[in-house]
Design a protein around this motif. Structure first.
Motif, mmCIF file in Angstrom:
data_model
loop_
_atom_site.group_PDB
_atom_site.id
_atom_site.type_symbol
_atom_site.label_atom_id
_atom_site.label_comp_id
_atom_site.label_asym_id
_atom_site.label_seq_id
_atom_site.Cartn_x
_atom_site.Cartn_y
_atom_site.Cartn_z
ATOM 1 N N UNK A 190 0.834 -1.181 0.000
ATOM 2 C CA UNK A 190 0.000 0.000 0.000
ATOM 3 C C UNK A 190 0.878 1.244 0.000
ATOM 4 N N UNK A 191 0.429 2.242 -0.724
ATOM 5 C CA UNK A 191 1.177 3.494 -0.774
ATOM 6 C C UNK A 191 1.151 4.180 0.583
ATOM 7 N N UNK A 192 2.200 4.935 0.871
ATOM 8 C CA UNK A 192 2.223 5.718 2.092
ATOM 9 C C UNK A 192 1.167 6.813 1.978
ATOM 10 N N UNK A 193 0.366 6.953 2.995
ATOM 11 C CA UNK A 193 -0.710 7.936 2.977
ATOM 12 C C UNK A 193 -0.239 9.249 3.583
ATOM 13 N N UNK A 194 -0.655 10.338 2.976
ATOM 14 C CA UNK A 194 -0.318 11.673 3.450
ATOM 15 C C UNK A 194 -1.589 12.302 4.021
ATOM 16 N N UNK A 195 -1.558 12.716 5.282
ATOM 17 C CA UNK A 195 -2.748 13.316 5.883
ATOM 18 C C UNK A 195 -3.170 14.599 5.160
ATOM 19 N N UNK A 196 -4.487 14.751 4.994
ATOM 20 C CA UNK A 196 -5.063 15.924 4.370
ATOM 21 C C UNK A 196 -6.240 16.362 5.236
ATOM 22 N N UNK A 197 -6.340 17.640 5.502
ATOM 23 C CA UNK A 197 -7.449 18.121 6.317
ATOM 24 C C UNK A 197 -8.342 19.071 5.542
ATOM 25 N N UNK A 198 -9.654 18.853 5.622
ATOM 26 C CA UNK A 198 -10.614 19.764 5.020
ATOM 27 C C UNK A 198 -11.956 19.565 5.707
ATOM 28 N N UNK A 199 -12.788 20.574 5.597
ATOM 29 C CA UNK A 199 -14.094 20.526 6.240
ATOM 30 C C UNK A 199 -15.179 20.017 5.307
ATOM 31 N N UNK A 200 -16.182 19.385 5.897
ATOM 32 C CA UNK A 200 -17.334 18.887 5.145
ATOM 33 C C UNK A 200 -18.608 19.275 5.885
ATOM 34 N N UNK A 201 -19.705 19.493 5.158
ATOM 35 C CA UNK A 201 -20.981 19.755 5.817
ATOM 36 C C UNK A 201 -21.408 18.523 6.633
ATOM 37 N N UNK A 202 -22.152 18.757 7.711
ATOM 38 C CA UNK A 202 -22.575 17.677 8.599
ATOM 39 C C UNK A 202 -23.314 16.576 7.852
ATOM 40 N N UNK A 203 -24.158 16.935 6.910
ATOM 41 C CA UNK A 203 -24.913 15.936 6.159
ATOM 42 C C UNK A 203 -24.022 15.013 5.353
ATOM 43 N N UNK A 204 -22.961 15.571 4.782
ATOM 44 C CA UNK A 204 -22.026 14.759 4.004
ATOM 45 C C UNK A 204 -21.226 13.836 4.911
ATOM 46 N N UNK A 205 -20.869 14.325 6.078
ATOM 47 C CA UNK A 205 -20.164 13.479 7.051
ATOM 48 C C UNK A 205 -21.059 12.323 7.477
ATOM 49 N N UNK A 206 -22.332 12.609 7.681
ATOM 50 C CA UNK A 206 -23.275 11.544 8.042
ATOM 51 C C UNK A 206 -23.351 10.479 6.957
ATOM 52 N N UNK A 207 -23.409 10.912 5.696
ATOM 53 C CA UNK A 207 -23.441 9.956 4.584
ATOM 54 C C UNK A 207 -22.160 9.132 4.527
ATOM 55 N N UNK A 208 -21.040 9.804 4.710
ATOM 56 C CA UNK A 208 -19.746 9.131 4.680
ATOM 57 C C UNK A 208 -19.646 8.105 5.808
ATOM 58 N N UNK A 209 -20.044 8.510 7.007
ATOM 59 C CA UNK A 209 -19.992 7.609 8.165
ATOM 60 C C UNK A 209 -20.950 6.428 7.999
ATOM 61 N N UNK A 210 -22.108 6.699 7.438
ATOM 62 C CA UNK A 210 -23.083 5.639 7.211
ATOM 63 C C UNK A 210 -22.526 4.606 6.230
ATOM 64 N N UNK A 211 -21.944 5.097 5.153
ATOM 65 C CA UNK A 211 -21.346 4.194 4.168
ATOM 66 C C UNK A 211 -20.208 3.396 4.800
ATOM 67 N N UNK A 212 -19.362 4.068 5.554
ATOM 68 C CA UNK A 212 -18.227 3.397 6.199
ATOM 69 C C UNK A 212 -18.725 2.308 7.147
#
Length: 65
Positions: A1-23
Motif C-alpha cells: 500500500x502506498x504511504x498515505x499523506x494526511x489531508x485536512x478539510x471541512x465537510x458539511x454535517x450531512x455529508x459526514x453523516x453519509x460518509x460515516x453511514x457508508x463506512x
C-alpha cells in the motif's frame, strides 16, 4: 500500500453523516470511505461528467469495496 499523506478539510454535517453511514455499512474507516469516494468521483469530475451520488453509492455497494 502506498504511504498515505494526511489531508485536512471541512465537510458539511450531512455529508459526514453519509460518509460515516457508508463506512459503517462496509465496516471500513471514514478515511477509507472518503478515499473510495474521491478515487471514483474525481476522475468523473475531470471528464466533465455529472455525479449522481445515490447511483455512485449503489455502485460502490455492488462492488463490495
Amino acid at each position: 500500500m502506498k504511504k498515505l499523506q494526511p489531508v485536512g478539510f471541512g465537510l458539511p454535517a450531512g455529508l459526514i453523516d453519509l460518509l460515516d453511514s457508508f463506512a459503517a455499512e462496509k465496516s471500513i474507516s471514514r478515511s477509507e470511505a472518503a478515499r473510495a469516494a474521491i478515487e471514483i468521483g474525481l476522475p468523473l469530475l475531470k471528464l466533465g461528467k455529472s455525479i449522481d451520488t445515490t447511483r455512485i453509492l449503489t455502485i460502490l455497494e455492488y462492488c463490495q469495496l
